[in-house]
Write an enzyme that holds these catalytic residues in place. Sequence first.
Site, PDB file in Angstrom:
ATOM      1  N   ALA A 152       8.381   1.325   5.209  1.00 52.65           N
ATOM      2  CA  ALA A 152       8.249  -0.105   5.254  1.00 52.65           C
ATOM      3  C   ALA A 152       8.508  -0.353   3.966  1.00 52.65           C
ATOM      4  O   ALA A 152       9.168  -1.382   3.388  1.00 52.65           O
ATOM      5  CB  ALA A 152       6.897  -0.451   5.556  1.00 52.65           C
ATOM      6  N   ASP A 153       8.318   0.444   2.887  1.00 50.50           N
ATOM      7  CA  ASP A 153       8.284   0.180   1.568  1.00 50.50           C
ATOM      8  C   ASP A 153       9.787   0.347   0.887  1.00 50.50           C
ATOM      9  O   ASP A 153      10.183  -0.487   0.451  1.00 50.50           O
ATOM     10  CB  ASP A 153       7.651   1.174   0.532  1.00 50.50           C
ATOM     11  N   ARG A 154      10.504   1.230   1.666  1.00 51.84           N
ATOM     12  CA  ARG A 154      12.048   1.431   1.461  1.00 51.84           C
ATOM     13  C   ARG A 154      12.621  -0.020   1.876  1.00 51.84           C
ATOM     14  O   ARG A 154      13.428  -0.497   1.106  1.00 51.84           O
ATOM     15  CB  ARG A 154      12.639   2.441   2.131  1.00 51.84           C
ATOM     16  N   ARG A 208      -1.117   4.134  -4.830  1.00 56.40           N
ATOM     17  CA  ARG A 208      -1.775   2.702  -5.274  1.00 56.40           C
ATOM     18  C   ARG A 208      -1.438   1.841  -4.428  1.00 56.40           C
ATOM     19  O   ARG A 208      -0.283   1.736  -3.445  1.00 56.40           O
ATOM     20  CB  ARG A 208      -1.309   2.721  -6.768  1.00 56.40           C
ATOM     21  N   ILE A 231       0.902  -1.217  -0.083  1.00 62.02           N
ATOM     22  CA  ILE A 231       0.191   0.084   0.066  1.00 62.02           C
ATOM     23  C   ILE A 231       0.756   1.403  -0.083  1.00 62.02           C
ATOM     24  O   ILE A 231       1.402   1.602   1.084  1.00 62.02           O
ATOM     25  CB  ILE A 231      -0.951   0.096   1.434  1.00 62.02           C
ATOM     26  N   THR A 265       5.513   8.410  -6.138  1.00 68.74           N
ATOM     27  CA  THR A 265       5.042   9.699  -5.836  1.00 68.74           C
ATOM     28  C   THR A 265       6.131  10.628  -4.990  1.00 68.74           C
ATOM     29  O   THR A 265       6.331  11.668  -5.369  1.00 68.74           O
ATOM     30  CB  THR A 265       4.100   9.476  -4.774  1.00 68.74           C
TER      31      THR A 265
END
Length: 273
Positions: free
Chosen positions: A117-119, A13, A9, A141
Amino acid sequence: MSLYLVFDIGNTRLKWAAVESTQNIADRNKKLWAYSGSISNQSFQSPELRVELSDYISKTMPKPDAIGFCCVAGDTAIQNLRSLFPQWQDLNWKQLTGDSPYEGLRTLYEDPSQLGADRWAGVIGARALSSTNTLIINAGTATTIDLLGGNGVHYGGWILPGLNLMQESLSSNTAQLPLAVRSSTTAAQASFGMNTNGAMTGGCDAAQMGAILRAAYLAKAMNHPVERIWLDGGNAKILANEIKQFPELAALPVEPIEGLVLRGLWAWLLQNL
């Protein structure tokens, strides 16, 4: 054979994919994701569209053995995600955060709980693909740039506005600049812009490249010269084309790879089942 479902998430998107236990995390075949998709976060806020997404996923694929996810969009998005499958109440849900341990990796971040967390998932995904000094760039983004040493140490990174944010900020915060339009045929610019649109898109590209070049110089000064660049995110191909214009980076393996965060989630999930 087991089936795993992973969700990323992001700021814009929600992306998801399902993988089977017989598959190889390091496989870069585009057909790796047997089941996958994405929707906008705005759509995901709609109860009706969440029901449609749940129905679509549950009818498209068998019930998974576990679900792994990461989220940078806030607690409400997590609650919406966890409500997706009431028919699968016994599912094992695992959330990856910036301080989630992963064997063979460690971060030098002062407070790992504050690491996106995405990194961290992207770093794990990069480690699953190669064991060299690597720049991991997520061009979404926001544009994030992280340095992962071949020794398994994450040396931190940078966060800057993504290409679209840069272009939109020029339009929204100036009196006479329009919103820059980047067509699908826009080529990487090796010169100054000769019109306002070209000056804006070229300037934003140059700002992104300046950060990437600076990261490469800094990695070399730290005795971890970059040996590979992984690029993920909606603007990955744009930046990959720009990188080819710079002799300092053009000789490196530079590869746009879709789903690097999802790949990292998958690798982490396997260690935590």
